[in-house]
Enzyme design. Structure first.
Site, PDB file in Angstrom:
ATOM      1  N   HIS A 308      45.600 -16.563  76.208  1.00 45.40           N
ATOM      2  CA  HIS A 308      45.155 -15.713  77.275  1.00 45.40           C
ATOM      3  C   HIS A 308      46.244 -15.440  78.216  1.00 45.40           C
ATOM      4  O   HIS A 308      46.822 -16.467  78.699  1.00 45.40           O
ATOM      5  CB  HIS A 308      43.774 -16.024  78.082  1.00 45.40           C
ATOM      6  N   ASP A 365      36.695 -14.613  72.648  1.00 46.14           N
ATOM      7  CA  ASP A 365      36.707 -13.662  71.238  1.00 46.14           C
ATOM      8  C   ASP A 365      36.200 -14.708  70.046  1.00 46.14           C
ATOM      9  O   ASP A 365      36.034 -14.534  69.166  1.00 46.14           O
ATOM     10  CB  ASP A 365      37.749 -12.973  71.149  1.00 46.14           C
TER      11      ASP A 365
END
Ligand code: CMC
Length: 431
Positions: A308, A365
């Site tokens: 991320h 996710d």
């Protein structure tokens, strides 16, 4: 009074003193708004790795410590005690609604849940296998022709109604898109159901399947939408702000955000994760092969659901979803092999020097798709669910930007590296 922190920049033979802006959680930024006018220089920061595009009161993230708060409230508290409708109100208004405000907002959501009947015809002109994200972006953009755009001058009065329209209709649009791909009759929203109940019913009820609402499933969906509701200046939200900064209408701005979200490096990753887990399963469950490929610099393959831009620690949203995953999938023997692969993959990645040194952890996710699967959603609806969840955040950011008297049209600069001036060559003389 404490002396204000300053930064000094020596450039082009001159020294410039720059203000340091300090956020409410102690984050610091060097204000370079005078840089070009006073020195002729600009900054260059590919992918905005170090660039703040605005100040914002909406969401706080501490990526090093894995903290996420909406309007000051921790994501853990909101997931435990709140609902998606309440969190939407919170993001839009900077306060949790009282009973009356929450009821009014829920009523608005119900009143605006229907889609103009003429919009239904659009569905017939998409190919049968059109991706629902494509349908979603197109339909939201088309809403500007069917519903009045929010009037910027009277926005304070109109924002609830416009937000309700978008929040409510995006769910109806998504369910119609799903029914269209199935070739099944659409199911209209009903006013007696709450937001997530209506959503599940419109998705899964059919004349031959009297879909029974299950409180745990409704709760799981609400938590997932809460977890996606905002994430400060991510790619799609920055897109909404940038398009909106040109005073393009709200529907067009949000539609652009939906397109950005569809990318596999952004919201599209939740579908990519399941595709990846299924591929590993089909190939015998050998996670080592996939990890090796992700580390191979000659390959462009990445482990979807890891890494991320902001979190250099475990994504707090992934922590909550992982817990929920084990609960929701408990009775789902069908999906258990994929959960097992996911758990083994995570364990191996967290012990691997490549991922440790780059601080790559599971992101939101990684586990969300497994829960969506258990709820019955097909994989091509996963990113649509992300978009529905992100809607209150997009609207809140658009509102914050439009109401900021200092806001300007977003227009980055560049450093030109192409050819210098050339003389035009007539076609006969070109080689
Ligand atoms: N698998 C393997 N290597 C990775 C991965 C991954 N998933 N993510 C990053 N890396 C490596 C990358 O190759 C680079 O290595 P090196 O320093 O040797 O060149 C290093 O880690 C840093 O990566 P980056 O691409 O410079 O980092 P970024 O901040 O620009 O990208 C990211 C962030 C999310 C796009 C990236 O981690 C990624 O592609 N992840 C997989 C896709 C994904 O799961 N996306 C969902 C993001 S969370 C939901 C959302 O906000 O949309």
């Amino acid at each position: 009074m404490a002396k204000k922190e300053k930064a000094k920049l020596i450039v082009g033979g001159r020294e410039l003193e720059l203000d340091v802006i300090v956020g409410s959680e102690g984050e610091r930024a060097i204000d370079i708004s005078r840089l070009r006018s006073e020195t002729g220089y600009i900054t260059l920061d590919e992918g905005f790795m170090n660039t703040g595009s605005c100040t914002s009161d909406i969401t706080f993230i501490n990526g090093e410590e894995g903290v996420l708060r909406y309007r000051g409230y921790s994501i853990e508290d909101l997931c435990e005690h709140s609902t998606f409708t309440e969190v939407s109100y919170l993001l839009l208004h900077n306060r949790l609604p009282n009973l009356e405000q929450r009821e009014n907002f829920s009523r608005l959501l119900n009143e605006h849940s229907l889609l103009h009947e003429d919009m239904r015809h659009f569905y017939n002109n998409f190919p049968h296998d059109a991706h629902p994200m494509n349908i979603l972006g197109t339909m939201v953009n088309a809403m500007s022709s069917f519903y009045p755009n929010v009037d910027l001058l009277s926005m304070r009065d109109n924002i609830d109604m416009t937000a309700a329209r978008l929040l409510s209709k995006i769910r109806t649009i998504a369910c119609y898109a799903y029914k269209k791909t199935m070739g099944h009759p659409i199911v209209y929203p009903q006013k007696d159901f709450k937001y997530c109940e209506n959503f599940l019913r419109m998705m899964f009820w059919s004349p031959v399947n009297n879909y029974e609402l299950d409180a745990d499933r409704v709760r799981a969906l609400s938590v997932l939408l809460v977890l996606h509701a905002d994430h400060e200046q991510n790619c799609s939200t920055s897109t909404v702000r940038l398009v909106g900064s040109a005073h393009a209408n709200l529907y067009a701005s949000i539609s652009a955000g939906i397109s950005a979200l569809w990318g596999p490096l952004h919201g599209g990753a939740n579908q990519a994760v399941i595709d990846m887990l299924e591929k590993i399963h089909r190939q015998g469950g050998d996670i080592k092969k996939f990890i090796a490929k992700a580390k191979d610099k000659k390959s462009s393959f990445r482990l979807s659901g890891f890494g991320h831009r902001v979190y250099k620690n475990y994504d707090p949203r992934a922590k909550i979803i992982k817990k929920m995953c084990s609960r929701v999938l408990e009775d789902e023997a069908e999906h258990q092999p994929l959960l097992d692969i996911a758990l083994r993959l995570e364990e191996a990645v967290l012990q691997d020097e490549y991922f440790i040194s780059r601080k790559l952890y599971p992101n939101v996710d990684f586990y969300s798709g497994l829960v969506y699967m258990a709820l019955g959603f097909p994989t091509n609806m996963f990113t649509v669910l992300f978009a529905i969840g992100r809607m209150p955040g997009w609207i809140a950011h658009w509102k914050e930007m439009i109401q900021n008297p200092k806001a300007k049209i977003g227009r980055p600069r560049q450093i030109y590296t192409g050819s210098r001036q050339r003389d035009y060559v007539p076609i006969q003389q070109r080689s």
